[in-house]
Design a protein around this motif. Structure first.
Motif, short mmCIF file in Angstrom:
data_model
loop_
_atom_site.label_atom_id
_atom_site.label_comp_id
_atom_site.label_asym_id
_atom_site.label_seq_id
_atom_site.Cartn_x
_atom_site.Cartn_y
_atom_site.Cartn_z
N SER A 25 64.23 -11.12 26.96
CA SER A 25 64.74 -10.72 25.66
C SER A 25 64.69 -9.20 25.51
N TYR A 26 63.60 -8.59 25.90
CA TYR A 26 63.48 -7.14 25.87
C TYR A 26 62.73 -6.68 27.12
N ALA A 27 63.06 -5.47 27.56
CA ALA A 27 62.37 -4.88 28.71
C ALA A 27 62.08 -3.42 28.44
N ASP A 28 61.02 -2.92 29.08
CA ASP A 28 60.69 -1.50 29.05
C ASP A 28 61.11 -0.92 30.39
N GLN A 57 61.48 4.30 28.28
CA GLN A 57 62.29 3.65 27.25
C GLN A 57 61.70 2.28 26.97
N THR A 58 61.38 2.02 25.73
CA THR A 58 60.75 0.75 25.38
C THR A 58 61.69 -0.14 24.59
N ARG A 59 61.43 -1.44 24.70
CA ARG A 59 62.12 -2.47 23.94
C ARG A 59 63.64 -2.36 24.05
N CYS A 60 64.13 -2.39 25.29
CA CYS A 60 65.56 -2.31 25.56
C CYS A 60 66.11 -3.70 25.86
N PRO A 64 68.11 -5.80 28.25
CA PRO A 64 68.53 -5.62 29.65
C PRO A 64 70.05 -5.64 29.84
N PHE A 65 70.78 -6.46 29.06
CA PHE A 65 72.23 -6.52 29.26
C PHE A 65 72.92 -5.21 28.85
N LEU A 66 72.22 -4.36 28.09
CA LEU A 66 72.74 -3.03 27.76
C LEU A 66 72.16 -1.97 28.69
N ALA A 67 70.88 -2.07 28.98
CA ALA A 67 70.20 -1.05 29.78
C ALA A 67 70.66 -1.04 31.23
N HIS A 124 60.52 -1.42 35.70
CA HIS A 124 60.72 -2.20 34.48
C HIS A 124 59.64 -3.26 34.34
N ARG A 125 59.50 -3.74 33.11
CA ARG A 125 58.58 -4.85 32.80
C ARG A 125 59.06 -5.49 31.51
N ASP A 126 58.65 -6.74 31.31
CA ASP A 126 58.97 -7.44 30.08
C ASP A 126 58.18 -6.81 28.94
N THR A 127 58.84 -6.58 27.83
CA THR A 127 58.19 -5.91 26.70
C THR A 127 57.08 -6.73 26.09
N TYR A 128 57.33 -8.00 25.84
CA TYR A 128 56.38 -8.79 25.06
C TYR A 128 55.49 -9.70 25.90
N VAL A 129 55.40 -9.45 27.19
CA VAL A 129 54.51 -10.22 28.04
C VAL A 129 53.22 -9.43 28.20
N GLU A 130 52.11 -10.02 27.79
CA GLU A 130 50.83 -9.33 27.85
C GLU A 130 50.43 -9.07 29.31
N TYR A 131 49.93 -7.89 29.58
CA TYR A 131 49.47 -7.47 30.91
C TYR A 131 50.56 -7.54 31.97
#
Length: 187
Positions: free
Chosen positions: A3-6, A49-52, A54-57, A161-168
């Motif tokens: 849903s979101y990636a950093d 860049q945070t909370r992007c 992926p289909f746009l970034a 990159h990493r998933d924004t809302y996945v802890e650790y």
């Protein structure tokens, strides 16, 4: 589907520099104890860049890759150590990337090609980040007059990159963008 990636764009120095920075970090732990980022791999951070979406970034990163391919590689020189102050309570010790007119122009072009405006951008490699002033006062005398001269060539920019809302969630390499000094057709 994410849903979101950093996204983190970095310049990775060669292994010899990474090992030397790691050695400085371990020596710093012996003086001040554990600190934030002591296990981080040496890098020069260009943008985060945070909370992007992926289909746009991801298409934007492809366009950046085309523009960066026209840029030449650059040689960077490490010249000793310095520090940043973060208010009155914390400081960061780092290895200095020497800024010459050539490297300043190269970094300005890089930021322009990526589309970021960074006021007072200081390329550096962090040793000890956000340490309390008391720890800084113990550690800084070990770096203050220490000489370290090293040169390396930068021929790529690494996009992590990493998933924004996945802890650790750990950073993973998304793509390497190469500086090949070649004009490409951009359509």
């Amino acid at each position: 589907m994410q849903s979101y990636a950093d996204y983190l764009m970095i310049i990775s120095p060669p292994d010899s520099i990474i090992k030397e920075i790691s050695r400085y970090k371990r020596a710093s732990v012996n003086v001040i104890g554990h600190f934030e980022g002591m296990y981080n791999k040496a890098r020069i951070t260009i943008t985060h860049q945070t909370r992007c979406k992926p289909f746009l970034a991801q298409p934007a990163i492809e366009q950046i890759a085309k523009r960066l391919s026209a840029m030449p590689p650059v040689e960077l020189n490490i010249k000793g150590f310095s520090f940043f102050s973060h208010g009155l309570n914390t400081k960061t010790i780092y290895a200095v990337i020497e800024i010459t007119p050539k490297t300043e122009n190269w970094f300005n072009l890089l930021r322009s090609q990526i589309g970021i405006e960074a006021q007072n951008f200081v390329p550096h490699i962090t040793i000890a980040r956000n340490i309390p002033v008391t720890a800084f006062n113990k550690l800084w005398p070990n770096f203050e007059n220490r000489q370290w001269d090293a040169a390396f060539t930068v021929d790529s920019l690494t996009v992590l990159h990493r998933d924004t809302y996945v802890e650790y969630c750990e950073w993973r390499v998304y793509k390497e963008l190469f500086f090949v000094n070649r004009l490409t057709t951009i359509f």
